[in-house]
Design an enzyme around this catalytic site. Sequence first.
Site, PDB file in Angstrom:
ATOM      1  N   ASN A 185      -3.326   2.298  -9.970  1.00  0.00           N
ATOM      2  CA  ASN A 185      -3.749   1.575  -8.764  1.00  0.00           C
ATOM      3  C   ASN A 185      -3.726   0.093  -9.106  1.00  0.00           C
ATOM      4  OD1 ASN A 185      -4.694   1.662  -5.985  1.00  0.00           O
ATOM      5  ND2 ASN A 185      -6.657   0.944  -6.754  1.00  0.00           N
ATOM      6  N   ASP A 225      -1.504   4.521  -6.368  1.00  0.00           N
ATOM      7  CA  ASP A 225      -0.066   4.349  -6.128  1.00  0.00           C
ATOM      8  C   ASP A 225       0.751   5.480  -6.719  1.00  0.00           C
ATOM      9  OD1 ASP A 225      -1.254   1.499  -5.963  1.00  0.00           O
ATOM     10  OD2 ASP A 225       0.666   1.473  -4.918  1.00  0.00           O
ATOM     11  N   GLY A 254       0.857  -1.179   0.000  1.00  0.00           N
ATOM     12  CA  GLY A 254       0.000   0.000   0.000  1.00  0.00           C
ATOM     13  C   GLY A 254       0.899   1.237   0.000  1.00  0.00           C
ATOM     14  N   ALA A 255       0.631   2.160  -0.924  1.00  0.00           N
ATOM     15  CA  ALA A 255       1.588   3.245  -1.184  1.00  0.00           C
ATOM     16  C   ALA A 255       2.008   4.033   0.073  1.00  0.00           C
ATOM     17  CB  ALA A 255       1.015   4.171  -2.260  1.00  0.00           C
ATOM     18  N   ARG A 259      10.304  -1.278  -4.976  1.00  0.00           N
ATOM     19  CA  ARG A 259       9.097  -1.474  -5.801  1.00  0.00           C
ATOM     20  C   ARG A 259       8.961  -0.256  -6.724  1.00  0.00           C
ATOM     21  NH1 ARG A 259       3.712  -3.488  -2.997  1.00  0.00           N
ATOM     22  NH2 ARG A 259       3.296  -4.049  -5.158  1.00  0.00           N
TER      23      ARG A 259
HETATM   24  O1  MRU Z   1       0.540  -4.105  -4.451  1.00  0.00           O
HETATM   25  P1  MRU Z   1      -0.046  -3.302  -3.325  1.00  0.00           P
HETATM   26  O2  MRU Z   1      -0.867  -4.114  -2.389  1.00  0.00           O
HETATM   27  O3  MRU Z   1       1.007  -2.470  -2.641  1.00  0.00           O
HETATM   28  O4  MRU Z   1      -1.040  -2.293  -4.050  1.00  0.00           O
HETATM   29  C1  MRU Z   1      -1.736  -1.396  -3.237  1.00  0.00           C
HETATM   30  C2  MRU Z   1      -2.738  -0.588  -3.973  1.00  0.00           C
HETATM   31  O5  MRU Z   1      -2.887  -0.681  -5.170  1.00  0.00           O
HETATM   32  C3  MRU Z   1      -3.486   0.428  -3.161  1.00  0.00           C
HETATM   33  O6  MRU Z   1      -4.766   0.617  -3.657  1.00  0.00           O
HETATM   34  C4  MRU Z   1      -2.719   1.764  -3.204  1.00  0.00           C
HETATM   35  O7  MRU Z   1      -1.383   1.585  -2.837  1.00  0.00           O
HETATM   36  C5  MRU Z   1      -3.333   2.777  -2.341  1.00  0.00           C
HETATM   37  S1  MRU Z   1      -3.042   2.438  -0.638  1.00  0.00           S
HETATM   38  C6  MRU Z   1      -3.740   3.674   0.284  1.00  0.00           C
END
Ligand code: MRU
Length: 346
Positions: free
Chosen positions: A247, A237, A48-49, A89
Amino acid sequence: MTDHIQFSVGDDALLLLDQRILPGREEMFTVKTTKDCIYALQTMVVRGAPAIGVTAAYGCYLAARELDPADAQWKARLEKLLHDLEEARPTAVNLRWAVEIMRRAWQADSDLSLPRLQAKWLEMAKDIHVQDIEINKAIGRHGADLIDDGDTVMTHCNAGALATAGYGTALGVIRGAFEQGKKISVIANETRPFLQGARLTAYELAKDGLPVKVACDNACALLMQRGMVQKVVVGADRIAANGDAANKIGTFGVALLAKHFGVPFYVAAPASTFDLNMASGAQIPIEDRTPREVTHIGEHQITPKGVGVYNFAFDVTPSELIAGIVTERGVIRAPYRENIARIIGG
Ligand code: MRU
């Protein structure tokens, strides 16, 4: 939920609730070195970002702590560790955002001794951690007004407390509406292949007593066709200067369906998720993850041996499909390029 990222003074380590094994097991994963931090980010112990950004900020402290002030090369070694960290990432810009904040503070005071830099970075990481929760609450307050009493809100992936320092962005909007006394319910798309919706969004909403049902990703069209979804709210993201928003993979499809069925589609994200160096979403790097996430469920292989798969982790929703971007500074609407430049760039 605000304690899934903790800095333990006693252990001088970062403790992360291991999101790979939720909801079955609640175990903390200990991060003591830059290598541990990169591993935790890449394997999605934490994801999650905004949560990635907070973790990376502590990661900078851990990188500095690994080095020896007596080593004449410590500055070069530290820069290499920061570089490795920000490459962990590719899509979530919050990772580079956090490392860049730390780097700038170091550059502004480049004669700082290593022990003083360590102390400074630990304080800064703690500040970024605490501020993220406040930012999400502000996102929640701005976004809550977009949700009507009685709405069922669909979300994709997990943009909740677990994806941030706490409270969440998309789930922050939902929590905000709930705190206004609106009776709302949530559909969490399961989000293949890592199942952030089924495992994490459902886990944290259920734990907090918010009504949530999980739907297979491919049920989205039917649910909207039947009028079972009044709003969509997702996280992001990375958001380009024109409002295109990266996203979790599948988000673009949800946005297209929302457009078709006349369901307002909102993105909720902090200012740190905007990347004004990218003119449009076409420039946003898309992470291509290990095939194993698609070929296997746990230890069990579900695809025939030798058959290739696609595992792009993100897609980009064009801004024309987005009804508004909810930030801690208010809701940004079209025309996005002008309004993002004014509200985020200014
Ligand atoms: O691969 P992830 O689980 O890190 O992807 C997360 C997402 O796509 C979330 O929707 C995004 O980071 C927003 S988190 C507030």
